[in-house]
Design an enzyme around this catalytic site. Structure first.
Site, short mmCIF file in Angstrom:
data_model
loop_
_atom_site.label_atom_id
_atom_site.label_comp_id
_atom_site.label_asym_id
_atom_site.label_seq_id
_atom_site.Cartn_x
_atom_site.Cartn_y
_atom_site.Cartn_z
N SER A 8 0.84 -1.20 0.00
CA SER A 8 0.00 0.00 0.00
C SER A 8 0.87 1.24 0.00
O SER A 8 1.64 1.49 0.93
CB SER A 8 -0.90 0.01 1.23
OG SER A 8 -1.41 1.31 1.40
N HIS A 42 -1.35 -1.39 -4.15
CA HIS A 42 -2.60 -1.01 -3.49
C HIS A 42 -2.63 0.51 -3.30
O HIS A 42 -1.72 1.09 -2.72
CB HIS A 42 -2.68 -1.74 -2.14
CG HIS A 42 -3.98 -1.58 -1.42
ND1 HIS A 42 -5.09 -2.34 -1.70
CD2 HIS A 42 -4.33 -0.76 -0.40
CE1 HIS A 42 -6.07 -2.00 -0.89
NE2 HIS A 42 -5.65 -1.03 -0.09
N ASP A 96 -4.76 3.61 -1.80
CA ASP A 96 -5.81 3.96 -0.85
C ASP A 96 -6.36 5.35 -1.13
O ASP A 96 -5.65 6.35 -0.98
CB ASP A 96 -5.27 3.90 0.58
CG ASP A 96 -5.06 2.47 1.04
OD1 ASP A 96 -6.03 1.70 0.97
OD2 ASP A 96 -3.94 2.13 1.45
N MET A 120 -8.98 8.18 -0.07
CA MET A 120 -9.79 8.60 1.08
C MET A 120 -10.29 10.02 0.86
O MET A 120 -9.55 10.88 0.37
CB MET A 120 -8.94 8.56 2.35
CG MET A 120 -8.30 7.21 2.62
SD MET A 120 -7.43 7.21 4.18
CE MET A 120 -6.66 5.59 4.14
N HIS A 174 -8.47 1.11 -3.77
CA HIS A 174 -9.39 0.88 -2.65
C HIS A 174 -10.08 2.21 -2.35
O HIS A 174 -9.46 3.11 -1.79
CB HIS A 174 -8.55 0.36 -1.47
CG HIS A 174 -9.30 0.19 -0.20
ND1 HIS A 174 -8.66 -0.04 1.01
CD2 HIS A 174 -10.62 0.21 0.08
CE1 HIS A 174 -9.56 -0.15 1.96
NE2 HIS A 174 -10.76 0.00 1.43
N MET A 177 -12.21 4.50 -0.40
CA MET A 177 -12.84 4.74 0.91
C MET A 177 -13.51 6.10 0.81
O MET A 177 -13.07 7.09 1.41
CB MET A 177 -11.77 4.71 2.01
CG MET A 177 -11.28 3.30 2.30
SD MET A 177 -9.69 3.28 3.15
CE MET A 177 -8.59 3.35 1.74
N MET A 204 -11.46 -5.92 5.73
CA MET A 204 -10.63 -4.98 6.48
C MET A 204 -10.27 -5.58 7.84
O MET A 204 -11.14 -6.04 8.58
CB MET A 204 -11.37 -3.66 6.72
CG MET A 204 -11.60 -2.79 5.50
SD MET A 204 -10.11 -2.36 4.58
CE MET A 204 -9.15 -1.44 5.80
N ASP A 217 -6.65 -6.36 4.50
CA ASP A 217 -5.99 -5.04 4.52
C ASP A 217 -5.99 -4.47 5.93
O ASP A 217 -7.05 -4.28 6.53
CB ASP A 217 -6.76 -4.13 3.56
CG ASP A 217 -6.18 -2.74 3.42
OD1 ASP A 217 -5.12 -2.48 4.00
OD2 ASP A 217 -6.80 -1.92 2.72
C1 DX5 Z 1 -6.24 1.66 5.79
C2 DX5 Z 1 -5.82 1.34 4.38
C3 DX5 Z 1 -4.74 0.37 4.29
C4 DX5 Z 1 -3.42 0.81 4.90
C5 DX5 Z 1 -2.76 -0.40 5.44
O1 DX5 Z 1 -7.39 2.41 5.77
O2 DX5 Z 1 -6.91 0.81 3.64
O3 DX5 Z 1 -4.52 -0.08 2.96
O4 DX5 Z 1 -2.56 1.43 4.00
O5 DX5 Z 1 -1.63 0.01 6.12
P1 DX5 Z 1 -0.91 -0.96 7.17
O6 DX5 Z 1 -0.46 -2.16 6.42
O7 DX5 Z 1 0.19 -0.10 7.67
O8 DX5 Z 1 -1.93 -1.30 8.23
ZN ZN Z 2 -6.49 -0.18 1.65
#
Ligand code: DX5
Ligand code: ZN
Length: 224
Positions: A7, A32, A34, A36, A65, A67, A136, A174
């Site tokens: 990620s 990956h 993320d 947000m 991903h 969010m 998750m 994740d």
């Molecule tokens: C959290 C993200 C994850 C995050 C995971 O909301 O969706 O993808 O980057 O990070 P680690 O592996 O550090 O928990």
């Molecule tokens: Zn993620």
């Protein structure tokens, strides 16, 4: 086969290309990404322009991903920017089936995500139309959080449902995946491991990725 999806949330955003290449060198199968929005989760990260830049910087498929609230509004832009896999949260979609079909109609692989508090039953009706399910193992919003082990039973339930209903989706996990938790995840049935902090949080990302994959692969051998 176990796949690693580092990620980039934990990477240095000023050196994304370099970090993407390090992930690739360490044996990653996916990158990956993320996304947000500061509404669905209490953090803001990046949008389609960064996905487009990453697309030019790596050959790895981009696993986006989302969010975000109202993902339908942004799915075309992410697909256009080069997202190969796009996952949306069950909790963020009013018409989940339509949203997943929308992802596929834009040429990306659809995935559905459930938060730690969401049961597998809530996605039962869409398991036949997704390419992957993301469970998750932390509450979404931040990297570097503690792994919630009580989410593992949902992975086991998905493995059983998949075989009982002869479905094909892959299972991704994740949050908080590290050398300490990777074996439990793989043993439960996780096939795609997302790891942010464990890959980019310290030392050499390529070496960290290789080490995680090694532990995961050894855990699969133990299973057979
Ligand atoms: C959290 C993200 C994850 C995050 C995971 O909301 O969706 O993808 O980057 O990070 P680690 O592996 O550090 O928990
Ligand atoms: Zn993620």
């Amino acid at each position: 086969m176990i796949q690693l999806a580092p990620s980039i949330l934990s990477a240095d955003f000023a050196r994304l290309g370099e970090h993407a290449r390090a992930a690739e060198e360490g044996g990653a199968s996916l990158l990956h990404v993320d996304v947000m929005d500061g509404h669905f989760v209490p953090n803001i990260t990046l949008g389609p322009p960064v996905v487009a830049s990453l697309r030019r910087a790596t050959r790895l498929p981009l696993d986006c991903h989302l969010m975000i609230e109202d993902p339908d509004q942004y799915i075309p832009a992410f697909a256009e920017a080069g997202a190969d896999w796009i996952s949306v949260h069950q909790e963020a979609c009013r018409h989940l089936n339509r949203t997943l079909e929308l992802i596929r109609s834009h040429g990306a692989r659809p995935g559905v995500v459930i938060n730690p508090a969401t049961p597998v039953e809530f996605i039962s009706e869409v398991l036949g139309i997704v390419d992957y399910v993301l469970v998750m193992s932390v509450n979404p919003g931040f990297g570097g959080q503690k792994f919630i082990a009580s989410t593992l039973h949902k992975v086991r339930a998905l493995v059983e449902l998949r075989s009982a209903r002869r479905l094909q989706f892959r299972i991704e996990m994740d949050g908080g995946i590290s050398a300490e938790t990777v074996v439990a995840a793989v043993t439960a049935g996780v096939e795609i491991l997302v790891a942010g902090n464990a890959v980019f949080g310290h030392g050499d990302p390529a070496a960290n990725a290789r080490e995680l994959l090694k532990l995961a692969t050894e855990a699969t051998w133990q299973k057979v």
